[in-house]
Design a protein around this motif. Sequence first.
Motif, mmCIF file in Angstrom:
data_model
loop_
_atom_site.group_PDB
_atom_site.id
_atom_site.type_symbol
_atom_site.label_atom_id
_atom_site.label_comp_id
_atom_site.label_asym_id
_atom_site.label_seq_id
_atom_site.Cartn_x
_atom_site.Cartn_y
_atom_site.Cartn_z
ATOM 1 N N ARG A 218 0.843 -1.192 0.000
ATOM 2 C CA ARG A 218 0.000 0.000 0.000
ATOM 3 C C ARG A 218 0.885 1.253 0.000
ATOM 4 O O ARG A 218 1.844 1.359 0.779
ATOM 5 N N GLY A 219 0.549 2.178 -0.872
ATOM 6 C CA GLY A 219 1.327 3.402 -0.971
ATOM 7 C C GLY A 219 2.543 3.295 -1.856
ATOM 8 O O GLY A 219 3.255 4.289 -2.066
ATOM 9 N N ARG A 220 2.800 2.094 -2.387
ATOM 10 C CA ARG A 220 3.965 1.886 -3.250
ATOM 11 C C ARG A 220 3.558 1.443 -4.650
ATOM 12 O O ARG A 220 4.417 1.093 -5.452
ATOM 13 N N ASP A 221 2.256 1.473 -4.945
ATOM 14 C CA ASP A 221 1.776 0.929 -6.208
ATOM 15 C C ASP A 221 1.841 1.910 -7.369
ATOM 16 O O ASP A 221 1.703 1.525 -8.519
ATOM 17 N N HIS A 222 2.059 3.202 -7.087
ATOM 18 C CA HIS A 222 2.175 4.207 -8.135
ATOM 19 C C HIS A 222 3.406 5.066 -7.902
ATOM 20 O O HIS A 222 3.798 5.323 -6.762
ATOM 21 N N TRP A 223 3.985 5.551 -8.993
ATOM 22 C CA TRP A 223 5.177 6.398 -8.892
ATOM 23 C C TRP A 223 4.830 7.806 -8.430
ATOM 24 O O TRP A 223 5.457 8.334 -7.511
ATOM 25 N N VAL A 224 3.841 8.419 -9.072
ATOM 26 C CA VAL A 224 3.477 9.793 -8.710
ATOM 27 C C VAL A 224 1.974 9.954 -8.483
ATOM 28 O O VAL A 224 1.565 10.837 -7.730
ATOM 29 N N PHE A 225 1.151 9.150 -9.117
ATOM 30 C CA PHE A 225 -0.297 9.286 -9.035
ATOM 31 C C PHE A 225 -0.769 9.207 -7.585
ATOM 32 O O PHE A 225 -0.468 8.250 -6.862
ATOM 33 N N GLY A 226 -1.506 10.243 -7.137
ATOM 34 C CA GLY A 226 -2.039 10.255 -5.787
ATOM 35 C C GLY A 226 -1.014 10.479 -4.691
ATOM 36 O O GLY A 226 -1.325 10.282 -3.514
ATOM 37 N N ARG A 227 0.216 10.929 -5.048
ATOM 38 C CA ARG A 227 1.288 11.003 -4.051
ATOM 39 C C ARG A 227 1.743 12.449 -3.783
ATOM 40 O O ARG A 227 2.894 12.686 -3.462
ATOM 41 N N LYS A 228 0.850 13.414 -3.870
ATOM 42 C CA LYS A 228 1.197 14.818 -3.618
ATOM 43 C C LYS A 228 1.922 14.976 -2.280
ATOM 44 O O LYS A 228 1.479 14.502 -1.235
ATOM 45 N N GLY A 229 3.083 15.655 -2.334
ATOM 46 C CA GLY A 229 3.845 15.957 -1.131
ATOM 47 C C GLY A 229 4.713 14.826 -0.619
ATOM 48 O O GLY A 229 5.554 15.039 0.261
ATOM 49 N N LYS A 230 4.541 13.625 -1.163
ATOM 50 C CA LYS A 230 5.346 12.489 -0.723
ATOM 51 C C LYS A 230 6.647 12.431 -1.520
ATOM 52 O O LYS A 230 6.706 12.903 -2.657
ATOM 53 N N PRO A 231 7.694 11.855 -0.948
ATOM 54 C CA PRO A 231 8.985 11.848 -1.651
ATOM 55 C C PRO A 231 8.976 10.957 -2.887
ATOM 56 O O PRO A 231 8.422 9.849 -2.871
ATOM 57 N N CYS A 232 9.581 11.448 -3.945
ATOM 58 C CA CYS A 232 9.746 10.654 -5.163
ATOM 59 C C CYS A 232 10.542 9.402 -4.832
ATOM 60 O O CYS A 232 11.545 9.453 -4.106
ATOM 61 N N PHE A 233 10.120 8.263 -5.344
ATOM 62 C CA PHE A 233 10.815 7.010 -5.080
ATOM 63 C C PHE A 233 12.215 6.997 -5.683
ATOM 64 O O PHE A 233 13.063 6.205 -5.276
ATOM 65 N N ARG A 234 12.467 7.846 -6.655
ATOM 66 C CA ARG A 234 13.772 7.864 -7.313
ATOM 67 C C ARG A 234 14.723 8.881 -6.716
ATOM 68 O O ARG A 234 15.906 8.610 -6.554
ATOM 69 N N CYS A 235 14.239 10.109 -6.426
ATOM 70 C CA CYS A 235 15.161 11.166 -6.001
ATOM 71 C C CYS A 235 14.815 11.778 -4.664
ATOM 72 O O CYS A 235 15.608 12.549 -4.116
ATOM 73 N N GLY A 236 13.655 11.498 -4.110
ATOM 74 C CA GLY A 236 13.273 12.023 -2.811
ATOM 75 C C GLY A 236 12.595 13.370 -2.838
ATOM 76 O O GLY A 236 12.114 13.847 -1.801
ATOM 77 N N THR A 237 12.529 14.021 -3.984
ATOM 78 C CA THR A 237 11.864 15.321 -4.096
ATOM 79 C C THR A 237 10.358 15.157 -3.879
ATOM 80 O O THR A 237 9.760 14.214 -4.408
ATOM 81 N N PRO A 238 9.711 16.057 -3.135
ATOM 82 C CA PRO A 238 8.266 15.947 -2.950
ATOM 83 C C PRO A 238 7.528 16.036 -4.282
ATOM 84 O O PRO A 238 7.827 16.876 -5.130
#
Length: 285
Positions: A218-238
């Motif tokens: 849960r919370g790891r199924d999409h790269w950016v969709f629905g993830r406003k403000g959360k760290p990018c899985f690749r670079c950590g940028t919100p």
Amino acid sequence: MPEGDTVWLAAERMRAALAGSTLRRGEFRLPQLAALDLTGATVTEVVPRGKHLLIRLADGRTLRTHFRMDGSWHIYRPGARWKGGPGHDVRVVLASDEWECVGYRLHDVDIVPTSQEDQLVGHLGPDILGPDWQLDEALRRLREHPDEQVGVAILDQRNLAGIGNLYKVESLFLLGLNPWARVGDVDEQLPALLERAQRLMKANLRHPEQNTTGDPRRGRDHWVFGRKGKPCFRCGTPILLGEQGPPTQERVTWWCPTCQAARSPIDPQARTGEAGRPQPVTVYR
């Protein structure tokens, strides 16, 4: 709005339930079609076309429905309780001896001669999940408008049918493309962008869950969709969230400002609709 893979799966399930069956019930709960009764008609096939569902009958007619934002088909055994919502949300009921297909909150409900289906779906571009998918034709249509923003262009069903907001933002992220970049500035990446979207959609065809990362947590199924403000899985940028599209047709867009930094100046006059008005970028932090 449901993506093309959701409509494809709905068509598969409706086909399994109705194809080859004679309807013992075929009613419409819409003012314009309330007097129409499909009882006695035989369903020959159920076909997805982009985000449209085409139910073809042996008498030479086709029923078209569209889910839009909130529509859905539910399938029940006769006598089972319907659970798709309150009764006033039911728009269409198609029932055979073995199954009851109940359409909730359906939009664009029409019935036409099958020979005239183009009146309903002829404006659509190549279906990215269709058996006659034509990459070259989709690219030709996209390239006809080089000043269009790429995030708007690939959602335009006149260019290609089937891609929705989820696969738009996920594919753009995986290719490192800024949603507001001009089509003409990312021309070389367009084939890879459409091929990536198609692969992601095909990976999710057989189940309702739409996973684009391969991680089921849960919370790891999409790269950016629905993830406003959360760290990018690749670079950590919100991850950022903004609105994109012509006035009254804006769609929310998620993107990583680092992984998807613009590679060329973004043209503020990029075409956003038939009026060609410039579109400001609204970002929600």
